[in-house]
Each structure stands twice: as structure tokens, then as C-alpha cells.
Design a protein around this motif. Structure first.
Motif, PDB file in Angstrom:
ATOM      1  N   ILE A 147     -40.501  -4.064 -21.478  1.00  0.00           N
ATOM      2  CA  ILE A 147     -39.844  -2.775 -21.708  1.00  0.00           C
ATOM      3  C   ILE A 147     -38.984  -2.369 -20.505  1.00  0.00           C
ATOM      4  O   ILE A 147     -37.822  -1.998 -20.649  1.00  0.00           O
ATOM      5  CB  ILE A 147     -40.882  -1.688 -22.055  1.00  0.00           C
ATOM      6  CG1 ILE A 147     -41.482  -1.972 -23.432  1.00  0.00           C
ATOM      7  CG2 ILE A 147     -40.265  -0.297 -22.016  1.00  0.00           C
ATOM      8  CD1 ILE A 147     -42.710  -1.158 -23.762  1.00  0.00           C
ATOM      9  N   LEU A 148     -39.569  -2.438 -19.306  1.00  0.00           N
ATOM     10  CA  LEU A 148     -38.821  -2.055 -18.109  1.00  0.00           C
ATOM     11  C   LEU A 148     -37.640  -2.994 -17.853  1.00  0.00           C
ATOM     12  O   LEU A 148     -36.563  -2.554 -17.421  1.00  0.00           O
ATOM     13  CB  LEU A 148     -39.739  -1.989 -16.899  1.00  0.00           C
ATOM     14  CG  LEU A 148     -40.763  -0.838 -16.900  1.00  0.00           C
ATOM     15  CD1 LEU A 148     -41.660  -0.921 -15.676  1.00  0.00           C
ATOM     16  CD2 LEU A 148     -40.054   0.503 -16.942  1.00  0.00           C
ATOM     17  N   ALA A 149     -37.840  -4.286 -18.122  1.00  0.00           N
ATOM     18  CA  ALA A 149     -36.741  -5.242 -17.936  1.00  0.00           C
ATOM     19  C   ALA A 149     -35.593  -4.937 -18.891  1.00  0.00           C
ATOM     20  O   ALA A 149     -34.410  -4.968 -18.501  1.00  0.00           O
ATOM     21  CB  ALA A 149     -37.243  -6.658 -18.140  1.00  0.00           C
ATOM     22  N   LEU A 150     -35.900  -4.608 -20.137  1.00  0.00           N
ATOM     23  CA  LEU A 150     -34.852  -4.283 -21.109  1.00  0.00           C
ATOM     24  C   LEU A 150     -34.135  -2.984 -20.757  1.00  0.00           C
ATOM     25  O   LEU A 150     -32.906  -2.888 -20.900  1.00  0.00           O
ATOM     26  CB  LEU A 150     -35.446  -4.201 -22.517  1.00  0.00           C
ATOM     27  CG  LEU A 150     -35.867  -5.537 -23.127  1.00  0.00           C
ATOM     28  CD1 LEU A 150     -36.581  -5.325 -24.451  1.00  0.00           C
ATOM     29  CD2 LEU A 150     -34.664  -6.462 -23.297  1.00  0.00           C
ATOM     30  N   SER A 155     -28.481  -0.878 -18.837  1.00  0.00           N
ATOM     31  CA  SER A 155     -27.632   0.082 -18.127  1.00  0.00           C
ATOM     32  C   SER A 155     -26.164  -0.315 -18.272  1.00  0.00           C
ATOM     33  O   SER A 155     -25.734  -1.339 -17.733  1.00  0.00           O
ATOM     34  CB  SER A 155     -28.033   0.124 -16.648  1.00  0.00           C
ATOM     35  OG  SER A 155     -27.134   0.917 -15.932  1.00  0.00           O
ATOM     36  N   PRO A 156     -25.369   0.483 -18.986  1.00  0.00           N
ATOM     37  CA  PRO A 156     -23.979   0.086 -19.252  1.00  0.00           C
ATOM     38  C   PRO A 156     -23.050   0.254 -18.051  1.00  0.00           C
ATOM     39  O   PRO A 156     -21.994  -0.369 -18.005  1.00  0.00           O
ATOM     40  CB  PRO A 156     -23.566   1.015 -20.393  1.00  0.00           C
ATOM     41  CG  PRO A 156     -24.424   2.215 -20.234  1.00  0.00           C
ATOM     42  CD  PRO A 156     -25.708   1.740 -19.631  1.00  0.00           C
ATOM     43  N   PHE A 202     -30.360  -8.467 -11.587  1.00  0.00           N
ATOM     44  CA  PHE A 202     -31.211  -8.224 -10.423  1.00  0.00           C
ATOM     45  C   PHE A 202     -32.207  -7.098 -10.711  1.00  0.00           C
ATOM     46  O   PHE A 202     -33.400  -7.214 -10.443  1.00  0.00           O
ATOM     47  CB  PHE A 202     -30.326  -7.878  -9.209  1.00  0.00           C
ATOM     48  CG  PHE A 202     -31.094  -7.670  -7.945  1.00  0.00           C
ATOM     49  CD1 PHE A 202     -31.584  -8.744  -7.222  1.00  0.00           C
ATOM     50  CD2 PHE A 202     -31.325  -6.386  -7.461  1.00  0.00           C
ATOM     51  CE1 PHE A 202     -32.289  -8.556  -6.057  1.00  0.00           C
ATOM     52  CE2 PHE A 202     -32.036  -6.183  -6.291  1.00  0.00           C
ATOM     53  CZ  PHE A 202     -32.520  -7.273  -5.575  1.00  0.00           C
ATOM     54  N   ALA A 203     -31.735  -5.996 -11.284  1.00  0.00           N
ATOM     55  CA  ALA A 203     -32.603  -4.853 -11.622  1.00  0.00           C
ATOM     56  C   ALA A 203     -33.621  -5.243 -12.693  1.00  0.00           C
ATOM     57  O   ALA A 203     -34.782  -4.838 -12.648  1.00  0.00           O
ATOM     58  CB  ALA A 203     -31.762  -3.672 -12.092  1.00  0.00           C
TER      59      ALA A 203
END
Length: 194
Positions: free
Chosen positions: A126-129, A134-135, A144-145
Motif C-alpha cells: 500500500i505504501l509503495a503504491l 505521486s504525479p 526511490f520513494a
């Protein structure tokens, strides 16, 4: 002792056996090799057996009719004592959890691995998606994020499983399986007294 198979709701098979007889001497007199902490039991065939019954939870006196229940996973040859019934007094004590760490050898399937994977990888994904979606950021920044968010999600999910998820899943299932085994043991004890 003759073991009989029983199936638990999780699909695993266990084996149960009972030993019944009349108590000869519960005073703690030494058994074979000088062992104490048990009593001599005379079965209906006239065979005497020393029962090492430390912590089974029932009181016995000479002349009392007693049954003991032993259990094991289906692959094991010998069982462990986990319950007893004094047919003379009606007292029953049956608790598989008294085996403590020896219960690990039963390898009861409580879906521990599956539970951990769900708790650890759901926040990771969930956090990776969210980080990747982020557009406004460049692709390399989003990757990286996403990487560090996934690691953070895995750590948070693992800690949540350790403190909460394990108790809600595997530990609760272990309690349910223990209750089933105790019920099967109690039933076997009652039938042994007939």
C-alpha cells in the motif's frame, strides 16, 4: 496402548490413546529406576504400570478407577500425557497446553506464515503504491520513494503482526485447536471409564 486417529478442523490428524486402571499406590513411592511423582496403576489385564503424572491436576487414592489420555501428532509413535479422569470422584483434567514447549513438536497448523505475510506485506504494498502514484515527482524520485516506503511498510507491518496480528490470528487458532484436542481427550476419558 492403542492409538486412534482423530481429525481436527484445520485438517490435521492427531492420535489419542487411553490407559485405565485402579490406583495401587499414589503416595509417591518410587517407580522404575527410582522415579517419583506418579503412581502405580493396575489395568484390567492385571498389568501394573507406573504412571508419571506430575501436574495432571487430579487427586487419586488407592482403589480409585483412573483413566489417562495420551496424545501425539499422527507421525509420532509415542504420545504425551495431557489429561486424566478419576472415575471414582468424577474429576476430569484435560489441558493440552500443559505440555508447554513440548507442544511445538505437534506442529499444529495455525497458519503463522500466511498471517505474517498478510500483515507484513499489505502495508508494504500500500505504501509503495501511494509513493509511486505521486504525479508531481519524476519517475526516478517516485521509484526511490516507493522503495523506501515499501521497506518502511514492511517494518511497520511486521511490528503490527508481532504485537497484534499474532494474537488475533495464530494464537487464537492455537486456542481453538487446543479446545478441540481437549474436547477429544475428555470424550476419550469418559468412554474409557465405561
Amino acid at each position: 496402548m492403542i492409538f486412534t486417529e482423530a481429525k481436527l478442523t484445520n485438517g490435521q490428524s492427531i492420535r489419542l490413546a487411553t490407559l485405565s486402571g485402579t490406583v495401587l499406590d499414589p503416595s509417591g513411592s518410587p517407580g522404575p529406576s527410582g522415579k517419583k511423582g506418579g503412581f502405580w496403576l493396575l489395568d484390567k489385564e492385571g498389568k501394573e504400570s507406573f504412571v508419571r503424572a506430575v501436574g495432571i491436576g487430579i487427586a487419586v487414592r488407592p482403589g480409585h478407577r483412573v483413566s489417562l489420555v495420551y496424545g501425539a501428532p499422527s507421525a509420532h509413535v509415542e504420545g504425551a500425557l495431557f489429561g486424566a479422569m478419576n472415575h471414582t470422584t468424577g474429576d476430569v483434567a484435560c489441558d493440552i497446553m500443559k505440555l508447554g514447549t513440548a507442544l511445538r513438536s505437534w506442529r499444529l497448523d495455525v497458519a503463522e506464515g500466511k498471517s505474517f505475510l498478510i500483515w507484513a506485506f499489505a502495508p508494504c504494498l500500500i505504501l509503495a503504491l501511494i509513493a509511486f502514484a505521486s504525479p508531481s515527482a519524476r519517475l526516478d524520485t517516485r521509484i526511490f520513494a516507493m522503495f523506501w516506503s515499501a521497506i518502511g511498510g514492511f517494518i511497520v507491518g511486521s511490528l503490527a503482526w508481532y504485537f497484534v496480528g499474532f494474537r488475533l490470528g495464530p494464537q487464537a487458532r492455537l486456542g481453538e485447536l487446543a479446545a478441540q484436542i481437549n474436547a477429544l481427550g475428555t470424550s476419550a476419558l469418559q468412554q474409557a471409564g465405561d
